[in-house]
Design an enzyme around this catalytic site. Structure first.
Site, mmCIF file in Angstrom:
data_model
loop_
_atom_site.group_PDB
_atom_site.id
_atom_site.type_symbol
_atom_site.label_atom_id
_atom_site.label_comp_id
_atom_site.label_asym_id
_atom_site.label_seq_id
_atom_site.Cartn_x
_atom_site.Cartn_y
_atom_site.Cartn_z
ATOM 1 N N ARG A 1 0.952 -1.377 -0.278
ATOM 2 C CA ARG A 1 0.044 0.161 -0.010
ATOM 3 C C ARG A 1 0.961 1.229 0.099
ATOM 4 O O ARG A 1 2.087 1.020 0.695
ATOM 5 C CB ARG A 1 -1.017 0.005 1.327
ATOM 6 C CG ARG A 1 -1.899 -1.247 1.420
ATOM 7 C CD ARG A 1 -3.072 -1.050 0.731
ATOM 8 N NE ARG A 1 -3.934 -2.218 0.850
ATOM 9 C CZ ARG A 1 -5.226 -2.595 0.327
ATOM 10 N NH1 ARG A 1 -5.611 -1.404 -0.334
ATOM 11 N NH2 ARG A 1 -5.720 -3.325 0.311
ATOM 12 N N ILE A 2 0.199 2.266 -0.823
ATOM 13 C CA ILE A 2 1.306 3.602 -0.594
ATOM 14 C C ILE A 2 0.892 4.201 0.698
ATOM 15 O O ILE A 2 -0.583 4.233 1.074
ATOM 16 C CB ILE A 2 0.586 4.517 -1.695
ATOM 17 C CG1 ILE A 2 0.765 3.767 -3.017
ATOM 18 C CG2 ILE A 2 1.420 5.657 -1.649
ATOM 19 C CD1 ILE A 2 2.088 3.158 -3.303
ATOM 20 N N THR B 1 11.788 -1.378 1.422
ATOM 21 C CA THR B 1 12.608 -2.354 0.350
ATOM 22 C C THR B 1 11.946 -2.500 -0.768
ATOM 23 O O THR B 1 10.708 -2.795 -0.770
ATOM 24 C CB THR B 1 13.206 -3.605 1.278
ATOM 25 O OG1 THR B 1 14.033 -4.276 0.338
ATOM 26 C CG2 THR B 1 11.940 -4.600 1.507
ATOM 27 N N HIS B 2 12.706 -2.352 -1.965
ATOM 28 C CA HIS B 2 12.203 -2.384 -3.342
ATOM 29 C C HIS B 2 12.919 -3.292 -4.075
ATOM 30 O O HIS B 2 14.110 -3.105 -4.179
ATOM 31 C CB HIS B 2 12.135 -1.130 -3.850
ATOM 32 C CG HIS B 2 11.531 -1.090 -5.247
ATOM 33 N ND1 HIS B 2 10.093 -1.206 -5.328
ATOM 34 C CD2 HIS B 2 11.948 -1.088 -6.457
ATOM 35 C CE1 HIS B 2 9.782 -1.122 -6.768
ATOM 36 N NE2 HIS B 2 10.830 -1.103 -7.454
HETATM 37 C C1 GRF Z 1 10.101 -8.192 -2.027
HETATM 38 O O1 GRF Z 1 10.847 -8.331 -2.727
HETATM 39 C C2 GRF Z 1 9.463 -6.634 -1.609
HETATM 40 O O2 GRF Z 1 10.465 -5.889 -1.713
HETATM 41 C C3 GRF Z 1 8.467 -6.636 -2.638
HETATM 42 O O3 GRF Z 1 7.545 -7.818 -2.358
HETATM 43 C C4 GRF Z 1 8.409 -8.957 -1.860
HETATM 44 C C5 GRF Z 1 8.014 -9.094 -0.643
HETATM 45 O O4 GRF Z 1 8.067 -10.585 -0.608
HETATM 46 N N1 GRF Z 1 7.784 -5.563 -2.420
HETATM 47 P P1 GRF Z 1 7.715 -11.109 0.810
HETATM 48 O O5 GRF Z 1 6.058 -11.090 0.918
HETATM 49 O O6 GRF Z 1 8.428 -10.609 1.824
HETATM 50 O O7 GRF Z 1 8.046 -12.797 0.615
#
Ligand code: GRF
Length: 196
Positions: free
Chosen positions: A87-88, A104-105
């Site tokens: 979500r934003i 984290t992206h």
């Molecule tokens: C991660 O790569 C995160 O950066 C992205 O979605 C993934 C989340 O994976 N937004 P999980 O739900 O923690 O397995």
């Protein structure tokens, strides 16, 4: 340091935070925008309290943001970490925890922001992508970059195989950055002894 984690999905990123044995910080609560996601099960299995703030329970997004900010604040976090939170976050959350709000992206920002960073990188034909840990500001995936790791794209990669490989690096990067931030905090919140 007290860390609150927000997650929306399977929670493998959250699991890395739960498994990290860093004396400088600990996950004190896990929040989600949806009930019954695996991430909440992982938190419960680790003995960490959970909460859900679901947009459908609120008249509009500002009301949801305000309620989410209040639920997070109740846990008195030193850091708030978005680990696969889809979500934003609106102003109430960003303003309440800005500077201590980490995301984290799974791409090398500023390339490929948004909800499909892995798919977009693959579609673009890049040979190297990766993951980014950054502070959250009012934009989408636009805050100050804290650290990044590059991940090579293999010829036979599809979105799933590439994302899984990125995630292995992303988990380690996030744990490392959270540890650095926890050590950089001015004064850790004195841990209360009585359970809240
Ligand atoms: C991660 O790569 C995160 O950066 C992205 O979605 C993934 C989340 O994976 N937004 P999980 O739900 O923690 O397995």
């Amino acid at each position: 340091a007290r860390v609150v984690v927000l997650a929306s999905g399977s929670g493998s990123t959250l699991q890395a935070l739960l498994d990290a044995a860093d004396p400088a910080w600990r996950v004190v609560a896990v929040g989600s925008d949806k009930p019954a996601v695996t991430a909440l099960d992982r938190a419960a299995a680790a003995g960490v309290e959970t909460f859900t703030v679901s947009p459908r329970d609120f008249a509009d997004r500002p009301a949801w943001d305000t309620a989410l900010a209040a639920e997070i604040a109740r846990r008195e976090p030193d850091l708030v970490v978005l680990a696969g939170f889809m979500r934003i976050l609106g102003a109430p959350v960003v303003e309440a925890f800005g500077g201590r709000l980490v995301n984290t992206h799974p791409a090398l920002l500023p390339s490929f922001p948004g909800a499909h960073g892995v798919r977009d990188a693959l579609a673009h034909g890049v040979k190297v992508t990766g993951c980014t840990v950054h502070l959250v500001d009012a934009g989408v995936d636009t805050g100050p970059i804290l650290d990044q790791v590059a991940v090579r794209v293999l010829d036979d990669d599809d979105e799933a195989t590439l994302h899984e490989r990125i995630k292995t690096h992303e988990r380690a990067l996030l744990v490392d950055v959270v540890g650095r931030l926890a050590r950089s905090l001015p004064t850790p919140t004195p841990e209360r002894t009585a359970p809240r």
